[in-house]
Design an enzyme around this catalytic site. Structure first.
Site, PDB file in Angstrom:
ATOM      1  N   TYR A  33       0.617  -1.329  -0.098  1.00 15.97           N
ATOM      2  CA  TYR A  33      -0.004  -0.024  -0.244  1.00 15.97           C
ATOM      3  C   TYR A  33       0.765   1.070   0.174  1.00 15.97           C
ATOM      4  O   TYR A  33       1.840   1.120   0.382  1.00 15.97           O
ATOM      5  CB  TYR A  33      -1.011   0.110   1.133  1.00 15.97           C
ATOM      6  CG  TYR A  33      -0.411   0.270   2.595  1.00 15.97           C
ATOM      7  CD1 TYR A  33      -0.272   1.773   3.007  1.00 15.97           C
ATOM      8  CD2 TYR A  33       0.491  -0.656   3.155  1.00 15.97           C
ATOM      9  CE1 TYR A  33      -0.026   2.007   4.378  1.00 15.97           C
ATOM     10  CE2 TYR A  33       0.973  -0.143   4.517  1.00 15.97           C
ATOM     11  CZ  TYR A  33       0.781   1.042   5.128  1.00 15.97           C
ATOM     12  OH  TYR A  33       1.490   1.194   6.170  1.00 15.97           O
ATOM     13  N   ARG A  52       8.344   4.218  -4.655  1.00 15.87           N
ATOM     14  CA  ARG A  52       8.372   3.234  -3.621  1.00 15.87           C
ATOM     15  C   ARG A  52       7.453   1.912  -3.771  1.00 15.87           C
ATOM     16  O   ARG A  52       7.519   0.850  -3.595  1.00 15.87           O
ATOM     17  CB  ARG A  52       8.070   3.910  -2.272  1.00 15.87           C
ATOM     18  CG  ARG A  52       8.304   2.879  -0.888  1.00 15.87           C
ATOM     19  CD  ARG A  52       8.148   3.529   0.186  1.00 15.87           C
ATOM     20  NE  ARG A  52       6.843   4.049   0.431  1.00 15.87           N
ATOM     21  CZ  ARG A  52       6.550   4.619   1.709  1.00 15.87           C
ATOM     22  NH1 ARG A  52       7.504   4.966   2.466  1.00 15.87           N
ATOM     23  NH2 ARG A  52       5.503   5.285   1.852  1.00 15.87           N
ATOM     24  N   ARG A 100      -7.700 -20.225  -2.256  1.00 11.71           N
ATOM     25  CA  ARG A 100      -6.901 -20.364  -1.106  1.00 11.71           C
ATOM     26  C   ARG A 100      -5.777 -21.309  -1.041  1.00 11.71           C
ATOM     27  O   ARG A 100      -6.046 -22.505  -1.008  1.00 11.71           O
ATOM     28  CB  ARG A 100      -7.528 -20.264   0.460  1.00 11.71           C
ATOM     29  CG  ARG A 100      -6.655 -19.985   1.463  1.00 11.71           C
ATOM     30  CD  ARG A 100      -7.364 -19.961   2.752  1.00 11.71           C
ATOM     31  NE  ARG A 100      -6.360 -19.663   3.861  1.00 11.71           N
ATOM     32  CZ  ARG A 100      -5.643 -20.553   4.267  1.00 11.71           C
ATOM     33  NH1 ARG A 100      -5.619 -21.763   3.999  1.00 11.71           N
ATOM     34  NH2 ARG A 100      -4.755 -20.109   5.324  1.00 11.71           N
ATOM     35  N   LYS A 147       6.623  -2.047   1.959  1.00  6.18           N
ATOM     36  CA  LYS A 147       5.343  -1.402   2.583  1.00  6.18           C
ATOM     37  C   LYS A 147       4.072  -2.208   2.369  1.00  6.18           C
ATOM     38  O   LYS A 147       3.164  -2.014   1.660  1.00  6.18           O
ATOM     39  CB  LYS A 147       5.041  -0.057   2.019  1.00  6.18           C
ATOM     40  CG  LYS A 147       4.030   0.659   2.899  1.00  6.18           C
ATOM     41  CD  LYS A 147       4.151   2.391   2.352  1.00  6.18           C
ATOM     42  CE  LYS A 147       3.091   3.049   3.240  1.00  6.18           C
ATOM     43  NZ  LYS A 147       3.681   3.342   4.601  1.00  6.18           N
ATOM     44  N   GLU A 179      11.762   2.167  14.707  1.00  2.90           N
ATOM     45  CA  GLU A 179      10.999   3.135  14.128  1.00  2.90           C
ATOM     46  C   GLU A 179       9.662   3.275  14.938  1.00  2.90           C
ATOM     47  O   GLU A 179       9.502   2.265  15.757  1.00  2.90           O
ATOM     48  CB  GLU A 179      10.448   3.185  12.503  1.00  2.90           C
ATOM     49  CG  GLU A 179       9.845   1.794  12.352  1.00  2.90           C
ATOM     50  CD  GLU A 179       9.743   1.526  10.666  1.00  2.90           C
ATOM     51  OE1 GLU A 179       9.896   2.181   9.923  1.00  2.90           O
ATOM     52  OE2 GLU A 179       9.648   0.512  10.548  1.00  2.90           O
TER      53      GLU A 179
END
Length: 284
Positions: A33, A52, A100, A147, A179
């Site tokens: 995301y 990114r 799945r 991310k 972070e």
């Protein structure tokens, strides 16, 4: 008014927008995301976010959902359709829907979702009062430089901090700061030098982080990428976090102890001012 949400090629009312229950983003957190801030109806640091996103997709071998120019136009449509003046555009790209299975289906078509959120970005009251935080163990997965939507531990950590009357959690691994729960951390030492942990697989290459370091260099403000221990954080003269939706926010208390004099420091205030001026000037 209901928002207009983009889901896999179609704009829909948020009340009916949906994805497949077989989407791997839902079943396996197999998705990445990006969040781009919007001020005055314009996108902040968009090109860096797009780069990114491409890197994250490449690291997971997920196909690009569309050409770069079309993706920018999609962001602008999201802003326009929802009359967004200030807030954010959230984008999530998934590997797509497939039965799945732990083995990835190479034929799954990538999924793409965009939505907007109205949010006060410029006049954030925490810029004046500062954040109170606590240190917590970093128990996230190892590839934090990608991310992904694997945000459960970050959510649990931040929620625990809020339940304790604080604003955020600072994550620590082997005695070193990585972070905050959803932002990069910076400190200012006794000599007035900004320090932030160097990029690695342990932390996200924050877009605002990169802009702040560049701005510091342009204004002859000393800044270094260097490891930050918990002890160094405790001795810091100032501390602040950076992220796409908080910009630059001061940290005034860590684990019940004041940072510096317990108020937002001059270097932090200066970096926020400089970043806002730069980001508004380059917004698209």
């Amino acid at each position: 008014m209901a928002r207009s949400v983009y889901v896999n090629g179609v704009w829909q009312d948020e009340g009916v927008a949906s994805i497949s229950v077989f989407d791997r983003g839902f079943l396996f957190a197999d998705a990445v995301y990006e969040v781009a801030a919007v001020v005055g109806g314009k996108l902040i640091d968009y090109e860096a976010h797009a780069r990114r996103l491409s890197r994250s997709l490449k690291e997971l071998a997920i196909a690009e959902p569309m050409p770069a120019a079309e993706l920018l136009e999609l962001h602008r449509q999201a802003v326009s359709r929802n009359g967004l003046e200030e807030g954010l555009v959230y984008l999530q790209a998934t590997r797509g829907a497939a039965d799945r299975d732990f083995v990835i289906d190479p034929n799954a078509a990538p999924g793409l979702v965009l939505f907007t959120q109205a949010k006060t970005v410029l006049a954030n009251p925490k810029a004046q009062t500062g954040l109170k935080v606590k240190c917590m163990p970093d128990r996230r997965w190892g590839r934090r430089d990608i991310k992904t939507v694997q945000l459960l531990y970050s959510s649990l950590a931040k929620s625990q901090a809020v339940r304790e009357g604080l604003d955020d959690a600072i994550l620590v691994e082997d005695g070193m700061v990585t972070e905050a729960s959803s932002a990069n951390l910076h400190i200012v030492d006794e000599e007035g030098v900004i320090h932030t942990p160097p990029l690695s697989e342990a932390l996200l290459p924050g877009i605002t982080r990169g802009s702040v370091l560049s701005i510091a260099r342009d204004h002859a403000i000393p800044a270094r990428e260097s490891p930050i221990s918990v002890e160094a954080l405790g001795r810091a003269r100032e501390a602040f976090i950076t992220s796409a939706t908080s910009f630059v926010l001061p940290v005034v208390e860590v684990d019940g102890r004041a940072v510096g004099d317990g108020r937002p420091g001059p270097i932090t205030r200066r970096m926020r001012e400089l970043y806002i001026a730069s980001s508004l000037r380059t917004a698209i």
